[in-house]
Design an enzyme around this catalytic site. Structure first.
Site, short mmCIF file in Angstrom:
data_model
loop_
_atom_site.label_atom_id
_atom_site.label_comp_id
_atom_site.label_asym_id
_atom_site.label_seq_id
_atom_site.Cartn_x
_atom_site.Cartn_y
_atom_site.Cartn_z
N ASP A 1 14.36 8.71 2.88
CA ASP A 1 14.07 7.70 3.78
C ASP A 1 15.27 7.23 4.55
OD1 ASP A 1 11.37 7.74 2.74
OD2 ASP A 1 11.87 6.59 1.34
N CYS B 1 12.32 8.30 -1.75
CA CYS B 1 11.07 7.91 -2.39
C CYS B 1 11.16 7.61 -3.70
CB CYS B 1 10.06 8.92 -1.84
SG CYS B 1 8.36 8.40 -2.53
N VAL C 1 0.69 -1.46 0.20
CA VAL C 1 0.03 0.07 -0.04
C VAL C 1 0.86 1.34 -0.03
CG1 VAL C 1 -1.81 1.33 1.33
CG2 VAL C 1 -1.85 -1.27 1.10
N GLU C 2 0.77 2.23 -1.00
CA GLU C 2 1.45 3.21 -1.14
C GLU C 2 1.23 4.20 0.21
OE1 GLU C 2 2.23 7.00 -1.18
OE2 GLU C 2 0.33 6.69 -1.79
N ARG D 1 7.42 8.65 8.33
CA ARG D 1 6.95 10.03 7.63
C ARG D 1 5.53 10.11 7.33
NH1 ARG D 1 8.40 10.82 1.77
NH2 ARG D 1 10.09 9.58 1.62
#
Length: 281
Positions: free
Chosen positions: A195, A188, A81-82, A256
């Protein structure tokens, strides 16, 4: 088929505050796995362990409720899941009234389960654990156990994944080691935003050259890929180049948007690690 570029990443987004499961944006795992040589049966087991720090909803009288939630998403699932869509989905609970926390938990489990298995056969359910405010002080902070690779004074000049840096003493007896580093950084896949993560590598097999391993981990520094994909790439590079008998790769990324993602991949069945955050998380 959804692609990362079709997601809300890098785009202005309206923050919906009424429950809406359609906000979840699943992305198939298969494409990125094919890039690293996983096209048939996967050589690893594991899960993606998520923590949501910003879940809130209203009770039947309109009073806000808050909780932390741990999600365990099987790596065998069809999709990831994004993460921005996950955040937008969680925000949609903000002004929605629910009977109790059990109803919220049931919605979360059903929606995430549908998203990650969409397009395939459900093999196992997503795990969802809700932690109320009365238990917040029982959430511990631990660093990953193992021998720190960061103690090594190495020269680093490569900042895209360089698996040729990985070598192992295949002519010597096998060893068992647990190695850790706090120097993992990637970006990302869509936005290029950084990240930050810590990684633990546990293995039995030919001893891996530690300097080369640290340089290899640093080489992800300018690489654009989602957390789950980076960990699988690390696993496969170690698996194919160093030929361990057993291998586990576990990364904990800083949060995030109120979410942290902690992929765990292992060559052999074992219990998942406890979802305990590091100091940076």
């Amino acid at each position: 088929m959804n692609t990362p570029e079709q997601s809300q990443l890098g785009k202005a987004s309206a923050y919906v505050d009424q429950y809406d499961a359609s906000l979840l944006f699943p992305i198939p795992r298969a494409g990125k796995r094919a890039e690293i040589g996983v096209t048939g049966a996967s050589p690893f087991f594991g899960a993606d362990i998520w923590t949501a720090y910003e879940l809130s909803w209203l009770n039947t009288r309109g009073k806000p409720q808050v909780a932390l939630v741990h999600f365990t998403i099987p790596c065998e699932s069809v999709n990831i899941v994004e993460s921005k869509s996950f955040k937008l989905y969680l925000n949609s609970y903000n002004n929605t009234r629910f009977t109790d926390a059990a109803e919220v938990l049931a919605r979360l489990r059903a929606d995430i389960n549908e998203a990650v298995w969409r397009g395939g056969v459900v093999q196992s359910s997503v795990g969802v654990k809700m932690i109320g405010p009365e238990l917040f002080d029982r959430e511990p902070i631990y660093e990953l156990d193992g021998l720190s690779l960061d103690r090594l004074d190495v020269e680093c000049t490569r900042y895209q994944p360089a698996p040729d840096l990985l070598t192992a003493a295949t002519e010597e007896p096998p060893v068992t080691e647990v190695l850790v580093s706090n120097l993992l950084k990637s970006n990302c896949l869509v936005t290029g935003q950084p990240d930050w993560g810590s990684v633990q590598i546990s293995y039995t097999g030919p001893q891996i050259n530690q300097e080369g391993l640290l340089q290899y981990l640093v080489s992800f520094r300018n690489h654009n890929e989602f957390h789950e994909q980076c960990v699988e790439r690390i696993f496969m590079d170690l698996w194919t180049r160093c030929k361990p008998l057993k291998l586990t790769v576990y990364a904990r990324y800083t949060r995030r948007g109120g979410l942290d993602i902690n992929p765990f991949r292992t060559s052999h069945p074992q219990a998942l690690p406890l979802n305990t955050r590091t100091a940076r998380q």
